[in-house]
Design a protein around this motif. Structure first.
Motif, mmCIF file in Angstrom:
data_model
loop_
_atom_site.group_PDB
_atom_site.id
_atom_site.type_symbol
_atom_site.label_atom_id
_atom_site.label_comp_id
_atom_site.label_asym_id
_atom_site.label_seq_id
_atom_site.Cartn_x
_atom_site.Cartn_y
_atom_site.Cartn_z
ATOM 1 N N ARG A 164 1.364 9.364 -9.019
ATOM 2 C CA ARG A 164 0.697 10.575 -8.514
ATOM 3 C C ARG A 164 1.634 11.417 -7.658
ATOM 4 N N LYS A 165 2.461 10.758 -6.890
ATOM 5 C CA LYS A 165 3.395 11.455 -6.002
ATOM 6 C C LYS A 165 4.513 12.135 -6.796
ATOM 7 N N PHE A 166 4.925 11.535 -7.907
ATOM 8 C CA PHE A 166 6.033 12.050 -8.711
ATOM 9 C C PHE A 166 5.623 12.181 -10.183
ATOM 10 N N PRO A 167 4.643 13.049 -10.475
ATOM 11 C CA PRO A 167 4.089 13.117 -11.828
ATOM 12 C C PRO A 167 5.050 13.643 -12.893
ATOM 13 N N GLY A 168 6.070 14.363 -12.509
ATOM 14 C CA GLY A 168 7.002 14.908 -13.486
ATOM 15 C C GLY A 168 8.205 14.025 -13.743
ATOM 16 N N SER A 169 8.192 12.815 -13.210
ATOM 17 C CA SER A 169 9.349 11.921 -13.332
ATOM 18 C C SER A 169 9.487 11.377 -14.740
ATOM 19 N N ARG A 170 10.723 10.983 -15.070
ATOM 20 C CA ARG A 170 10.971 10.427 -16.394
ATOM 21 C C ARG A 170 12.115 9.432 -16.317
ATOM 22 N N VAL A 171 12.177 8.559 -17.309
ATOM 23 C CA VAL A 171 13.197 7.519 -17.378
ATOM 24 C C VAL A 171 14.010 7.731 -18.651
ATOM 25 N N VAL A 172 15.324 7.773 -18.499
ATOM 26 C CA VAL A 172 16.208 7.974 -19.637
ATOM 27 C C VAL A 172 17.067 6.731 -19.811
ATOM 28 N N HIS A 173 17.071 6.179 -21.030
ATOM 29 C CA HIS A 173 17.984 5.089 -21.360
ATOM 30 C C HIS A 173 19.283 5.735 -21.801
ATOM 31 N N LEU A 174 20.337 5.537 -21.041
ATOM 32 C CA LEU A 174 21.635 6.102 -21.389
ATOM 33 C C LEU A 174 22.309 5.207 -22.428
ATOM 34 N N ASP A 175 23.313 5.728 -23.090
ATOM 35 C CA ASP A 175 24.015 4.958 -24.118
ATOM 36 C C ASP A 175 24.801 3.808 -23.506
ATOM 37 N N ARG A 176 24.762 2.684 -24.203
ATOM 38 C CA ARG A 176 25.595 1.548 -23.821
ATOM 39 C C ARG A 176 27.028 1.905 -24.178
ATOM 40 N N SER A 177 27.951 1.552 -23.324
ATOM 41 C CA SER A 177 29.347 1.786 -23.695
ATOM 42 C C SER A 177 30.048 0.440 -23.805
ATOM 43 N N ALA A 178 30.636 -0.046 -22.744
ATOM 44 C CA ALA A 178 31.390 -1.299 -22.816
ATOM 45 C C ALA A 178 30.584 -2.487 -22.309
ATOM 46 N N ILE A 179 29.307 -2.297 -22.061
ATOM 47 C CA ILE A 179 28.484 -3.378 -21.520
ATOM 48 C C ILE A 179 27.341 -3.690 -22.485
ATOM 49 N N ASP A 180 26.636 -4.783 -22.236
ATOM 50 C CA ASP A 180 25.562 -5.157 -23.159
ATOM 51 C C ASP A 180 24.213 -4.537 -22.801
ATOM 52 N N HIS A 181 24.097 -3.893 -21.630
ATOM 53 C CA HIS A 181 22.851 -3.231 -21.219
ATOM 54 C C HIS A 181 23.051 -1.724 -21.145
ATOM 55 N N VAL A 231 14.746 10.081 -13.285
ATOM 56 C CA VAL A 231 14.722 11.445 -12.760
ATOM 57 C C VAL A 231 13.408 11.583 -12.000
ATOM 58 N N VAL A 232 13.497 11.647 -10.674
ATOM 59 C CA VAL A 232 12.310 11.697 -9.829
ATOM 60 C C VAL A 232 11.939 13.153 -9.596
ATOM 61 N N GLN A 233 10.733 13.506 -9.992
ATOM 62 C CA GLN A 233 10.267 14.875 -9.843
ATOM 63 C C GLN A 233 8.872 14.850 -9.251
ATOM 64 N N GLY A 234 8.741 15.432 -8.081
ATOM 65 C CA GLY A 234 7.474 15.439 -7.370
ATOM 66 C C GLY A 234 6.494 16.461 -7.886
ATOM 67 N N GLU A 235 5.306 16.426 -7.296
ATOM 68 C CA GLU A 235 4.228 17.314 -7.712
ATOM 69 C C GLU A 235 4.615 18.770 -7.531
ATOM 70 N N SER A 236 5.219 19.119 -6.412
ATOM 71 C CA SER A 236 5.581 20.516 -6.182
ATOM 72 C C SER A 236 6.671 20.965 -7.145
ATOM 73 N N GLY A 249 0.782 -1.228 0.000
ATOM 74 C CA GLY A 249 0.000 0.000 0.000
ATOM 75 C C GLY A 249 0.815 1.281 0.000
ATOM 76 N N LEU A 250 2.089 1.212 -0.330
ATOM 77 C CA LEU A 250 2.934 2.403 -0.409
ATOM 78 C C LEU A 250 3.204 2.747 -1.869
ATOM 79 N N PRO A 251 3.536 4.002 -2.151
ATOM 80 C CA PRO A 251 4.009 4.313 -3.501
ATOM 81 C C PRO A 251 5.224 3.437 -3.801
ATOM 82 N N TRP A 252 5.289 2.887 -5.036
ATOM 83 C CA TRP A 252 6.285 1.854 -5.335
ATOM 84 C C TRP A 252 6.869 2.038 -6.719
ATOM 85 N N LEU A 253 8.197 2.074 -6.792
ATOM 86 C CA LEU A 253 8.947 2.144 -8.043
ATOM 87 C C LEU A 253 9.778 0.881 -8.169
ATOM 88 N N VAL A 254 9.721 0.249 -9.324
ATOM 89 C CA VAL A 254 10.492 -0.961 -9.600
ATOM 90 C C VAL A 254 11.303 -0.712 -10.863
#
Length: 163
Positions: free
Chosen positions: A118-135, A141-146, A39-44
């Protein structure tokens, strides 16, 4: 992990490195559904080793969704989470082969329940460039309502009239 703010608000964050074995994935999804029921806000976020749609995989062979995708989609539905989308490169993993053997997949992502969104409506996810790894690393970027309600500073010309 439980994340607490200086205001005393708490939310859950779960980092994932899922097995590529079907039975182990299924067990993980079942355990995570239980965790999401707290029942808590949850990010996975992390490497889920599964996709939700055929658009999340590019290869010369025909792309189909199998049991891993079905189990993952079932987890997403039962846990009440949604994908937070992405900016940057669309695929996060490559098998590092060339030509007709090359495969690109979006295994890595961030998902969250509606309380977190709802708690972090301005948040976004950025896929950074792969360099020497396969992922490709994820940057959440967590951005709250305020934070998202702040308006940029604008200079008004009529202020020049005051002396």
């Amino acid at each position: 992990m439980v994340v607490s703010s200086s205001e005393g608000e708490t939310w859950l964050m779960t980092a994932i490195y899922a097995s590529n074995q079907l039975d182990q994935q299924k067990r993980l999804w079942e355990e995570l559904v239980g965790l999401g029921s707290l029942g808590l806000p949850w990010l996975v976020g992390g490497d889920f080793n599964a996709i939700l749609s055929t658009e999340e995989k590019r290869s010369y062979a025909r792309v189909t969704l199998g049991p891993k995708s079905s189990n993952f989609a079932k987890f997403v539905e039962e846990a009440g989470v949604c994908d937070l989308g992405c900016e940057g490169v669309p695929f996060t993993w490559c098998n590092n082969q060339t030509g007709h053997n090359q495969i690109w997949v979006r295994f890595d992502r961030a998902i969250a329940n509606t309380d977190w969104v709802r708690k972090f409506p301005g948040s976004r996810v950025v896929h950074l460039d792969r360099s020497a790894i396969d992922h490709a690393p994820l940057l959440v970027v967590v951005q709250g309502e305020s934070d998202s309600r702040r308006r940029p500073f604008r200079f008004e010309l009529y202020w020049m009239e005051y002396q």
